[in-house]
Design a protein around this motif. Structure first.
Motif, mmCIF file in Angstrom:
data_model
loop_
_atom_site.group_PDB
_atom_site.id
_atom_site.type_symbol
_atom_site.label_atom_id
_atom_site.label_comp_id
_atom_site.label_asym_id
_atom_site.label_seq_id
_atom_site.Cartn_x
_atom_site.Cartn_y
_atom_site.Cartn_z
ATOM 1 N N ARG A 46 0.814 -1.224 0.000
ATOM 2 C CA ARG A 46 0.000 0.000 0.000
ATOM 3 C C ARG A 46 0.842 1.268 0.000
ATOM 4 N NH1 ARG A 46 -0.203 -1.859 5.265
ATOM 5 N NH2 ARG A 46 0.227 -0.314 6.888
ATOM 6 N N PHE A 57 -4.262 -8.774 -12.040
ATOM 7 C CA PHE A 57 -3.935 -10.177 -11.819
ATOM 8 C C PHE A 57 -4.454 -11.051 -12.949
ATOM 9 C CE2 PHE A 57 -3.893 -8.111 -7.782
ATOM 10 C CZ PHE A 57 -2.935 -8.764 -7.026
ATOM 11 N N ALA A 71 -8.991 -11.127 -9.945
ATOM 12 C CA ALA A 71 -9.024 -10.794 -8.517
ATOM 13 C C ALA A 71 -9.974 -9.646 -8.204
ATOM 14 C CB ALA A 71 -7.620 -10.461 -8.018
ATOM 15 N N TYR A 122 -13.352 -7.927 -6.524
ATOM 16 C CA TYR A 122 -14.049 -8.147 -5.259
ATOM 17 C C TYR A 122 -15.462 -8.601 -5.593
ATOM 18 C CZ TYR A 122 -10.171 -5.083 -4.066
ATOM 19 O OH TYR A 122 -8.934 -4.526 -3.959
ATOM 20 N N ARG A 145 -7.161 -16.092 -2.307
ATOM 21 C CA ARG A 145 -6.010 -15.273 -1.977
ATOM 22 C C ARG A 145 -5.983 -14.000 -2.819
ATOM 23 N NH1 ARG A 145 0.094 -17.185 -3.079
ATOM 24 N NH2 ARG A 145 -0.658 -16.578 -5.125
ATOM 25 N N ASP A 146 -6.468 -14.123 -4.062
ATOM 26 C CA ASP A 146 -6.342 -13.010 -5.014
ATOM 27 C C ASP A 146 -6.972 -11.688 -4.560
ATOM 28 O OD1 ASP A 146 -4.847 -14.492 -6.631
ATOM 29 O OD2 ASP A 146 -6.211 -14.489 -8.340
ATOM 30 N N PRO A 147 -8.265 -11.693 -4.195
ATOM 31 C CA PRO A 147 -8.854 -10.412 -3.809
ATOM 32 C C PRO A 147 -8.141 -9.781 -2.606
ATOM 33 C CG PRO A 147 -10.563 -12.032 -4.160
ATOM 34 C CD PRO A 147 -9.262 -12.763 -4.200
ATOM 35 N N GLU A 161 -4.957 -10.004 -1.995
ATOM 36 C CA GLU A 161 -3.745 -9.375 -2.520
ATOM 37 C C GLU A 161 -4.096 -8.106 -3.276
ATOM 38 O OE1 GLU A 161 -1.623 -12.373 -4.732
ATOM 39 O OE2 GLU A 161 -0.585 -12.978 -2.892
ATOM 40 N N ALA A 162 -5.198 -8.166 -4.045
ATOM 41 C CA ALA A 162 -5.624 -6.972 -4.769
ATOM 42 C C ALA A 162 -5.900 -5.843 -3.778
ATOM 43 C CB ALA A 162 -6.872 -7.278 -5.594
ATOM 44 N N ALA A 163 -6.509 -6.196 -2.653
ATOM 45 C CA ALA A 163 -6.824 -5.174 -1.653
ATOM 46 C C ALA A 163 -5.546 -4.576 -1.069
ATOM 47 C CB ALA A 163 -7.687 -5.779 -0.545
ATOM 48 N N LYS A 164 -4.557 -5.420 -0.844
ATOM 49 C CA LYS A 164 -3.278 -4.915 -0.331
ATOM 50 C C LYS A 164 -2.698 -3.890 -1.289
ATOM 51 C CE LYS A 164 -1.475 -8.963 2.111
ATOM 52 N NZ LYS A 164 -0.483 -10.016 1.965
ATOM 53 N N VAL A 165 -2.712 -4.259 -2.586
ATOM 54 C CA VAL A 165 -2.163 -3.347 -3.583
ATOM 55 C C VAL A 165 -3.021 -2.084 -3.670
ATOM 56 C CG1 VAL A 165 -1.686 -3.069 -6.036
ATOM 57 C CG2 VAL A 165 -1.103 -5.202 -4.899
ATOM 58 N N ASP A 166 -4.348 -2.250 -3.492
ATOM 59 C CA ASP A 166 -5.255 -1.106 -3.556
ATOM 60 C C ASP A 166 -5.124 -0.178 -2.352
ATOM 61 O OD1 ASP A 166 -6.450 -1.165 -5.978
ATOM 62 O OD2 ASP A 166 -8.281 -2.177 -5.346
ATOM 63 N N GLY A 167 -4.249 -0.536 -1.429
ATOM 64 C CA GLY A 167 -3.974 0.397 -0.341
ATOM 65 C C GLY A 167 -4.541 0.012 1.010
ATOM 66 N N CYS A 168 -5.055 -1.223 1.155
ATOM 67 C CA CYS A 168 -5.668 -1.601 2.423
ATOM 68 C C CYS A 168 -4.629 -1.957 3.476
ATOM 69 C CB CYS A 168 -6.577 -2.818 2.229
ATOM 70 S SG CYS A 168 -8.119 -2.420 1.453
ATOM 71 N N HIS A 174 -13.089 -5.418 4.757
ATOM 72 C CA HIS A 174 -13.786 -5.244 3.477
ATOM 73 C C HIS A 174 -13.789 -6.493 2.609
ATOM 74 C CE1 HIS A 174 -14.469 -0.978 3.997
ATOM 75 N NE2 HIS A 174 -13.222 -0.846 4.383
ATOM 76 N N ILE A 175 -12.833 -7.386 2.787
ATOM 77 C CA ILE A 175 -12.744 -8.548 1.901
ATOM 78 C C ILE A 175 -12.995 -9.852 2.662
ATOM 79 C CG2 ILE A 175 -11.387 -9.680 0.106
ATOM 80 C CD1 ILE A 175 -11.861 -6.680 -0.380
ATOM 81 N N TYR A 186 -16.638 -12.654 3.060
ATOM 82 C CA TYR A 186 -16.545 -14.069 2.702
ATOM 83 C C TYR A 186 -16.941 -14.969 3.863
ATOM 84 C CZ TYR A 186 -14.453 -13.986 -1.909
ATOM 85 O OH TYR A 186 -14.260 -13.848 -3.238
#
Ligand SMILES: Nc1ncnc2c1ncn2[C@@H]1O[C@H](COP(=O)(O)OP(=O)(O)O)[C@@H](O)[C@H]1O
Ligand SMILES: [Mg+2]
Lengths: 362, 298
Positions: free
Chosen positions: A73, A81, A85, A87, B186-188, B190-197, B205-206, B210
């Motif tokens: 972040r 991806f 990936a 949401y 795992r993907d979402p 990781e996407a969230a990490k990259v998105d700034g979470c 949020h993720i 689930y």
């Protein structure tokens, strides 16, 4: 400004080392493609840049910051991806705006950025759907939209097109290229498809088994492959490789014809040296069906075992010195299997590799 | 003339229908009917006297019934929430463990292997005011010098019962939530990490969306368990002293078997089942909402 520098980057999983000290300098706004066969460490390298994988040794910097110890972040990157990936519990609009919402930007700014991305990627009609109700191509575009709304310094793509059908893949390839012209930022793109690499890249990085084999522009790596691996990996059909020995100003191909030594290699070989002659199908054509040959060329006979007419040209499969060799025929005529033809080989466009090191002798 | 021949599916299902009728339907109808009679176990002929909704009205007017009802709802609410939070915490911890996770998962299930009666006895001993573990520990630590009447004081007894319930059932939540965590791709994340979470934000949020369906399944199962809570309370306090820990089913059990007023007990039973059904329907609604949220509902 976001250059990405990798200095001697190593990745180990326990005792197993999968990336062996990679050095790479990626310039601001450059589109760099990492390409190589499956399992060669492309994704691992990309994920180390993203911060999703710890860096075992070496240093990664983005802009002028060393980012080894920064979480994703704080790296100001976006990643697309392979399987998107997205949401699944958020609508397309929420997916696109998520990163800005997390960054606590004002709602008006989020709406503006999301609408802009939706417009660039023609997503406006699906904004209130969830990813489950989208086709593969649409999901792919949402994933790209999610990456661009953030205006990151660096985009990372991990095989973003490999789950699409061939037609959509070609289409999206063009979209990505246009996108790069529009958003102007540094892109690191991973693929195993050399055509994708050739068409997209400013510079291609060819990897094998956790090593970089060659870095160069698409034309560089196509025209001056550093070794036999690059030579066969880049270009379709793959380059023909024929072993032989240097004898005076000639090359004696093992169990095959003797051809003149290509003049551009004259000073680089020793008498009796074991070499590999590399020739592309485009430079091996039957007499009367060739491009005009300006420089030195050689001629020999070869039996055609199989032909594949492609319309403007026909692909010919012959055998020479017990190896399958692919050749091309321009302004084609029907060829019978087993027919023996006289071929012309354009020596000026041949490649020569050392048989031991497999490295180019250029 | 052809005689009536039942369709084949009916004939094939007949054994099942007969067994189900004998085991489920007949007792159900009989008990429902008896709730409209002044049926006393000691006077069988009372079964045939119809008194309409008298038992229901009596229950509705009974302060004891409403006290037990309120206490059951309170126990249900507190126990479920605490168990859910602790189960979630436990599952998150175990999910982080990489070495020996299987063993941990098995150990985590131990409380579920104990019969509630044993749990009751165990906690009755732990909270005993003279020889109990809790008082001994508190006194040895010098936190108190008197014997705290854990199972005698109404509120303390409630806490003791709550503790026993949580000990025995937190793992139900932990196991189900852990299953949910395993299902989180795992993907979402990781996407969230990259998105700034931050880690908390990606959880919020993720991961949580689930896991919500699994939490609601656990809540639905456990709400039925707690709404019919009987054994642990019966053993630990027997609803006492002086009804201070009376729950619906201890009240119903006592009314039916000790006071032998079966008709009245059945009426109260049906009201309680109604309560349980409401809770279950509520959680299943939530479950379906959470599932369609994820695009899983079909
Ligand atoms: N978590 C892991 N543990 C051990 N080995 C791994 C792990 N992830 C990837 N690898 C290995 O690292 C190598 C490179 O993987 P990857 O970077 O995914 O390859 P590519 O993306 O080029 O196909 C592969 O041989 C793979 O088996
Ligand atoms: Mg990969």
């Amino acid at each position: 400004m976001a250059q990405v520098h990798l200095r001697n980057v190593v990745k180990k999983y326990g005792a197993v080392q999968v990336v062996h000290g990679i050095d790479l300098e990626i310039q601001d706004n450059e589109f760099v493609v990492l390409v190589g066969p499956s399992g060669c460490g492309k994704s691992t390298t990309l994920r180390m840049i993203a911060g999703l994988e710890a860096i075992s040794e070496g240093e990664v910097s983005i802009g002028d910051r060393v980012v080894n110890d920064l979480p994703p972040r704080h790296r100001n990157i976006s990643m697309v991806f392979q399987n998107y990936a997205l949401y699944p519990h958020m609508t397309v609009r929420e997916n696109l705006g998520f990163s800005l919402k997390i960054a606590k930007r004002p709602q008006a700014e989020i709406d503006k950025a999301v609408d802009e991305a939706a417009q660039i990627l023609s997503l406006a009609d699906y904004m209130d759907r969830k990813p489950g109700a989208l086709s593969g191509g649409q999901r792919q575009r949402v994933a790209m939209g999610r990456a661009i709304v953030r205006h990151p310094e660096v985009f990372l793509f991990d095989e973003p097109l490999s789950n699409l059908d061939a037609k959509l893949r070609t289409q999206m390839r063009t979209e990505i290229k246009k996108l790069h012209q529009k958003v102007k930022s540094t892109i690191v793109y991973v693929t195993h498809d050399q055509v994708e690499a050739m068409t997209l890249a400013d510079r291609i990085v060819i990897m094998r088994d956790g090593h970089i084999e060659q870095v160069g522009t698409p034309l560089d790596v196509f025209e001056t492959p550093a070794n036999t691996f690059v030579a066969t990996f880049i270009g379709s059909p793959p380059m023909n490789l024929l072993p032989g020995t240097v004898s005076g100003d000639r090359l004696a191909l093992t169990d095959g014809p003797v051809v003149p030594l290509p003049p551009q290699f004259a000073g680089n070989v020793a008498e009796g040296q074991e070499i590999i002659l590399g020739l592309r199908a485009d430079n091996l054509m039957p007499v009367g069906h060739t491009m005009p040959m300006e420089g030195a060329y050689a001629e020999f006979d070869m039996t055609v075992n199989l032909s594949e007419p492609l319309g403007t040209e026909t692909l010919l499969f012959g055998s020479l010195a017990g190896r399958e060799v692919q050749a091309k025929m321009l302004s084609p005529r029907p060829v019978k299997d087993g027919e023996r033809l006289r071929f012309q080989l354009d020596l000026t466009r041949c490649h020569l590799f050392d048989a031991k090191t497999q490295q180019s002798l250029r | 003339m052809s005689r009536f021949r039942p369709p084949a599916w009916f004939v094939l299902l007949l054994p099942a229908i007969i067994i189900l009728a004998a085991v489920v339907l007949v007792p159900l109808i009989l008990s429902f009917y008896s709730s409209f009679t002044p049926y006393k176990l000691t006077r069988p002929e009372t079964l045939y006297k119809w008194i309409g909704t008298f038992n229901y009205e009596k229950a509705m007017k009974s302060a004891h019934f409403w006290a037990a009802f309120g206490r059951t709802v309170l126990l249900l609410t507190i126990a479920l929430n605490l168990e859910m939070l602790m189960g979630l915490g436990l599952a998150l911890l175990v999910n982080k463990v990489t070495y020996g996770q299987r063993a941990l998962r098995t150990i985590m299930m131990f409380p579920m292997m104990f019969s509630p009666v044993l749990v009751g006895f165990q906690f009755k001993f732990i909270f005993n005011d003279n020889v109990g573990l809790v008082n001994n520990a508190l006194q040895s630590l010098g936190l108190t010098d008197r014997a705290i009447p854990w199972l005698v004081d109404g509120q303390l007894a409630f806490i003791a019962i709550l503790t026993a319930e949580m000990w025995s059932a937190t793992s139900v939540f932990a196991i189900l939530i852990l299953a949910g965590l395993f299902a989180v791709p795992r993907d979402p994340i990781e996407a969230a990490k990259v998105d700034g979470c931050t880690p908390w934000q990606s959880f919020r949020h993720i991961t949580l969306p689930y896991v919500m369906p699994f939490i609601y399944i656990a809540l639905a199962i456990r709400s039925l368990d707690v709404a019919r809570a009987y054994d642990i309370v019966q053993i630990m306090t027997n609803g006492g002293p002086a009804r201070r820990t009376e729950l619906l089913w201890t009240l119903i059990g006592r009314t039916g078997y000790v006071d032998a007023k079966m008709g009245y007990a059945n009426a109260m039973g049906y009201i309680s089942i109604f309560l349980a059904i409401i809770f279950t329907v509520y959680f299943f609604r939530k479950l379906n909402a959470a599932r369609s949220e994820l695009g899983m509902a079909g």
